[in-house]
Write an enzyme that holds these catalytic residues in place. Sequence first.
Site, PDB file in Angstrom:
ATOM      1  N   HIS A  17       0.852  -1.188   0.000  1.00 14.22           N
ATOM      2  CA  HIS A  17       0.000   0.000   0.000  1.00 14.22           C
ATOM      3  C   HIS A  17       0.888   1.237   0.000  1.00 14.22           C
ATOM      4  O   HIS A  17       2.107   1.142  -0.183  1.00 14.22           O
ATOM      5  CB  HIS A  17      -0.971  -0.042   1.182  1.00 14.22           C
ATOM      6  CG  HIS A  17      -0.295  -0.173   2.513  1.00 14.22           C
ATOM      7  ND1 HIS A  17       0.471   0.827   3.052  1.00 14.22           N
ATOM      8  CD2 HIS A  17      -0.237  -1.206   3.392  1.00 14.22           C
ATOM      9  CE1 HIS A  17       0.962   0.443   4.213  1.00 14.22           C
ATOM     10  NE2 HIS A  17       0.553  -0.803   4.455  1.00 14.22           N
ATOM     11  N   HIS A  20       4.370   1.298   1.771  1.00 14.81           N
ATOM     12  CA  HIS A  20       5.463   0.599   1.092  1.00 14.81           C
ATOM     13  C   HIS A  20       5.932   1.404  -0.122  1.00 14.81           C
ATOM     14  O   HIS A  20       7.125   1.524  -0.390  1.00 14.81           O
ATOM     15  CB  HIS A  20       5.008  -0.798   0.652  1.00 14.81           C
ATOM     16  CG  HIS A  20       4.439  -1.603   1.765  1.00 14.81           C
ATOM     17  ND1 HIS A  20       3.130  -2.021   1.782  1.00 14.81           N
ATOM     18  CD2 HIS A  20       4.988  -2.034   2.926  1.00 14.81           C
ATOM     19  CE1 HIS A  20       2.915  -2.685   2.908  1.00 14.81           C
ATOM     20  NE2 HIS A  20       4.015  -2.707   3.617  1.00 14.81           N
ATOM     21  N   CYS A 136       4.695 -12.013  19.060  1.00 15.54           N
ATOM     22  CA  CYS A 136       3.659 -11.445  18.186  1.00 15.54           C
ATOM     23  C   CYS A 136       3.966 -11.872  16.761  1.00 15.54           C
ATOM     24  O   CYS A 136       5.019 -11.523  16.215  1.00 15.54           O
ATOM     25  CB  CYS A 136       3.631  -9.918  18.273  1.00 15.54           C
ATOM     26  SG  CYS A 136       2.567  -9.184  17.004  1.00 15.54           S
ATOM     27  N   CYS A 139       4.307  -8.859  14.272  1.00 15.03           N
ATOM     28  CA  CYS A 139       5.594  -8.143  14.350  1.00 15.03           C
ATOM     29  C   CYS A 139       6.749  -9.087  14.051  1.00 15.03           C
ATOM     30  O   CYS A 139       7.870  -8.629  13.854  1.00 15.03           O
ATOM     31  CB  CYS A 139       5.861  -7.603  15.750  1.00 15.03           C
ATOM     32  SG  CYS A 139       4.752  -6.351  16.339  1.00 15.03           S
ATOM     33  N   CYS A 160      -0.610  -7.393  21.624  1.00 20.84           N
ATOM     34  CA  CYS A 160       0.489  -6.582  21.091  1.00 20.84           C
ATOM     35  C   CYS A 160       0.073  -5.115  21.097  1.00 20.84           C
ATOM     36  O   CYS A 160      -1.025  -4.783  20.660  1.00 20.84           O
ATOM     37  CB  CYS A 160       0.806  -7.034  19.670  1.00 20.84           C
ATOM     38  SG  CYS A 160       1.941  -5.942  18.833  1.00 20.84           S
ATOM     39  N   HIS A 163      -0.246  -4.106  17.239  1.00 20.45           N
ATOM     40  CA  HIS A 163      -1.297  -4.699  16.407  1.00 20.45           C
ATOM     41  C   HIS A 163      -2.606  -4.964  17.130  1.00 20.45           C
ATOM     42  O   HIS A 163      -3.596  -5.294  16.494  1.00 20.45           O
ATOM     43  CB  HIS A 163      -0.785  -6.017  15.789  1.00 20.45           C
ATOM     44  CG  HIS A 163       0.316  -5.797  14.808  1.00 20.45           C
ATOM     45  ND1 HIS A 163       1.632  -5.885  15.172  1.00 20.45           N
ATOM     46  CD2 HIS A 163       0.287  -5.459  13.514  1.00 20.45           C
ATOM     47  CE1 HIS A 163       2.377  -5.626  14.114  1.00 20.45           C
ATOM     48  NE2 HIS A 163       1.593  -5.361  13.102  1.00 20.45           N
ATOM     49  N   LYS A 317      -4.021   6.034  12.138  1.00 24.79           N
ATOM     50  CA  LYS A 317      -3.157   5.083  11.456  1.00 24.79           C
ATOM     51  C   LYS A 317      -3.903   4.521  10.234  1.00 24.79           C
ATOM     52  O   LYS A 317      -5.123   4.330  10.296  1.00 24.79           O
ATOM     53  CB  LYS A 317      -2.895   3.959  12.458  1.00 24.79           C
ATOM     54  CG  LYS A 317      -1.757   3.078  12.146  1.00 24.79           C
ATOM     55  CD  LYS A 317      -1.567   2.100  13.290  1.00 24.79           C
ATOM     56  CE  LYS A 317      -0.968   0.833  12.725  1.00 24.79           C
ATOM     57  NZ  LYS A 317      -0.814  -0.219  13.653  1.00 24.79           N
ATOM     58  N   LYS A 320      -6.703  -1.444   7.413  1.00 27.07           N
ATOM     59  CA  LYS A 320      -7.792  -2.055   6.649  1.00 27.07           C
ATOM     60  C   LYS A 320      -9.103  -1.929   7.419  1.00 27.07           C
ATOM     61  O   LYS A 320     -10.151  -1.670   6.833  1.00 27.07           O
ATOM     62  CB  LYS A 320      -7.500  -3.529   6.389  1.00 27.07           C
ATOM     63  CG  LYS A 320      -6.337  -3.736   5.467  1.00 27.07           C
ATOM     64  CD  LYS A 320      -6.771  -4.457   4.194  1.00 27.07           C
ATOM     65  CE  LYS A 320      -5.586  -4.764   3.319  1.00 27.07           C
ATOM     66  NZ  LYS A 320      -5.339  -4.017   2.173  1.00 27.07           N
TER      67      LYS A 320
HETATM   68  N1  MSP Z   1       9.628  -7.447   6.697  1.00 26.07           N
HETATM   69  C1  MSP Z   1       9.859  -6.416   7.636  1.00 26.07           C
HETATM   70  C2  MSP Z   1      11.122  -5.669   7.293  1.00 26.07           C
HETATM   71  C3  MSP Z   1      12.335  -6.513   7.175  1.00 26.07           C
HETATM   72  S1  MSP Z   1      13.696  -5.574   6.643  1.00 26.07           S
HETATM   73  C4  MSP Z   1      14.965  -6.591   6.840  1.00 26.07           C
HETATM   74  C5  MSP Z   1       8.685  -5.427   7.621  1.00 26.07           C
HETATM   75  N2  MSP Z   1       7.909  -5.435   6.542  1.00 26.07           N
HETATM   76  S2  MSP Z   1       6.624  -4.491   6.280  1.00 26.07           S
HETATM   77  O1  MSP Z   1       5.973  -5.018   5.120  1.00 26.07           O
HETATM   78  O2  MSP Z   1       5.834  -4.390   7.463  1.00 26.07           O
HETATM   79  O3  MSP Z   1       7.173  -3.097   5.890  1.00 26.07           O
HETATM   80  C6  MSP Z   1       7.479  -2.162   6.858  1.00 26.07           C
HETATM   81  C7  MSP Z   1       7.945  -0.879   6.194  1.00 26.07           C
HETATM   82  O4  MSP Z   1       6.971  -0.417   5.226  1.00 26.07           O
HETATM   83  C8  MSP Z   1       8.044   0.260   7.183  1.00 26.07           C
HETATM   84  O5  MSP Z   1       9.261   0.215   7.894  1.00 26.07           O
HETATM   85  C9  MSP Z   1       7.937   1.452   6.260  1.00 26.07           C
HETATM   86  O6  MSP Z   1       9.128   1.672   5.576  1.00 26.07           O
HETATM   87  C10 MSP Z   1       6.869   0.996   5.280  1.00 26.07           C
HETATM   88  N3  MSP Z   1       5.522   1.340   5.764  1.00 26.07           N
HETATM   89  C11 MSP Z   1       4.490   0.500   6.070  1.00 26.07           C
HETATM   90  N4  MSP Z   1       3.406   1.232   6.481  1.00 26.07           N
HETATM   91  C12 MSP Z   1       3.712   2.546   6.450  1.00 26.07           C
HETATM   92  C13 MSP Z   1       2.994   3.746   6.650  1.00 26.07           C
HETATM   93  N5  MSP Z   1       1.741   3.778   7.060  1.00 26.07           N
HETATM   94  N6  MSP Z   1       3.645   4.904   6.378  1.00 26.07           N
HETATM   95  C14 MSP Z   1       4.925   4.948   5.892  1.00 26.07           C
HETATM   96  N7  MSP Z   1       5.613   3.827   5.684  1.00 26.07           N
HETATM   97  C15 MSP Z   1       5.119   2.635   6.116  1.00 26.07           C
HETATM   98  O7  MSP Z   1       8.554  -4.673   8.564  1.00 26.07           O
END
Ligand code: MSP
Length: 713
Positions: A17, A20, A136, A139, A160, A163, A317, A320
Amino acid sequence: MAFYVTTPIFYANSLPHLGHLYVMIVADAISRSKRQQGIETYFLTGTDEHGINIERAAQRNGRTPKEQADYVVNYFKEMTAAFGLDSAHGGYDVFMRTSEPFHYEGVSELWRRAAAAKTSSGKESIYKGHYEGWFCAACAAYKTEDEYAKPKNEGDPPTCLIHDTNLDRISEESYFFRLSEYAERLLELYESQPGFVFPQSRMNEVKSFVQGGLQDLSVSRMRSSVSWGVPVPGDPNHTMYVWFDALSNYITAIGFGNEERQRVAGFEKYWPALHLVGKDILRFHAVYWPAFLMAAGVELPCGVVAHGMWVDPNGRKLSKTLGNVIELDVLHKHFPVDAVRYFCLREMVFGQDGRFGYEGLIDRANSDLASGLGNLSSRTLTMISRYSEGRIPSGAISEDKLLQAKRSGVDTDETTISGFVETARTQYMQLFDTFAFSRALEVAWSVVARTDKMISEAKPWDLAKDENQKQTLNAVLYRAAETLRWLAVILYPVMPEASREIWTQLGLRESPSEINPANLKWGELQEGTTIGEVKPLFPRIDKVRTMKAIMEDNKVNEPTPEAGSGTHATEADAVAGTQSAGATTPAPPQQHATEAEAVPGVASYIEITDFTKVELRVGEVLTADRIPKADKLLLLSVDVGEDNPRTILAGIAEHYTPEEMVGKKIAVVANLKPRKMRGHDSQGMLLAASVGENDKPVLATFTEDVPNGARLK
Ligand code: MSP
């Protein structure tokens, strides 16, 4: 000189989304800027594919975990291509997947090296013990007491804090990393490299976390509990802790522990990297990761830069459940990619949280892009085509015309504008280098405003009426065009498409991607250059129409009676709607998988608190009518025990006649957001079983008499 930048690798159990996309856009802009400066750059993004979450999602969907990950990766790749972030568009160099065999080899090598090492007090860095505590799954992290909420009812598990989901109790044999003995070395690192964590406020958080004392870290799970992952070298009964596995991707991607891969990418050449991460996962990158590398004797990353999170316009935040997640296919359908990139970098003060709303995006796109940069570009080029026969005029004003120029309000000293633009370029580059993208863009827009002002004051349309003012007119047009050339170069990392477009419209060859902004020289725009076809850079976005269209698209994501293969509304259909929205739907990897099953991220279990969010009530059908030109729909009025009956549209007309429906007691989802369909406000949904190949709906009814409005629990 080489530069290596990474995004986090994203969990492969749910679709990407805005969050990412954001971190990929930041990494992409940084890497484009470095490349422009002639620095050999490697940009990594990818997916984190192991662990219990993916295993559970796969199990539920009747897939292998690898198939599950493939599904998400396909979607990721389509989206990164759509947003111009893939290699084909000059974006990332590698889409790293932790399911790659070379990663298994690399991470095993890292483990072996860490396990062979001794801490400063002479103990093994990795040892076998017994873990007892809370975990968790979302996480993928063990939780200490200050990281979870105590249960409301005795006997329930804690939840958590991030979450709000139940934690799993883990009690099993585990390998531990002796993190407790790395605190001192970590603190030394932060002391000697104050920029190791950026921004400073995050560095302070990390420091105080480490100063608070570190506990040893459980770094494996029994294979019997988590089988989808990398086996612990020499002990296949254990699976590596997913963060050990995931963090290592940054080095295995460029060939650590695998020579063949090393030849493709070049560990020696690119390591160490700059890690770009959300503040949510800073601790893993700034504490655990350097400690693992210290133990294994591998050079540490050059830094960890933490960005803030996007929240909705009300500061909530994105989630979904709240229905405020920004879906990438909707975003892509309604906005130019460069407008999204610009908004992300301009709106979020890097490091802090930022608010994302479609209306805000439209406002910025219209004011800064359509009316700002876009208008400057089209008015300048249109005037060049009108008053200078489509050629870049000379910028010089001869001695004898200086006075006239001055009288018309045109600064006869060209260095006033060139000096302004040069200073802005330097500031812009400095700010960009320190991740202050928003301020850098403000500086760039001060150049837009300054040039607009120059044009408005000089009034070229009046100058054009006086042959004696030809040189003054030319000078104004030249200055505006030269400024545009500079803007195209400095803005390239942020808006590659628009910058190329300005370039082409100015009639220039090569590409702004190949010009180092530091080397720009005022006056290098050649007089006589024939400009290209003048086209609007950023068409204005009609706010009302676009908001309406976005709402319609988002509705596709809600349950609809017409959606999917069935003829009645079910949650499965709703999910199918989500998946089929937009042109970027990836094909499910298995033919027999229905769209609903194919959705990753649908957890195997929901909590009771999730279930209680759905308000189910007994309803009695008072009237039922067919709807003209909607063969599948019945228009019902249903008494759910309120003052007035509800209007509900149900996709059951092919299986139930209106007569049959009247008087039936049915189960109704009573707190579903109302939605307009066929001119009627539908205020709920009926529950029905889907039967047979055609998904024939069979209504859920009651075997005993029940009062209208009674709650189903
Ligand atoms: N898989 C782990 C990371 C492992 S790195 C060795 C993970 N994945 S995640 O899919 O949850 O992605 C987290 C990252 O996505 C966050 O650190 C951030 O960079 C980005 N974001 C996810 N949601 C976000 C927002 N709402 N706003 C901005 N960025 C965010 O954690």
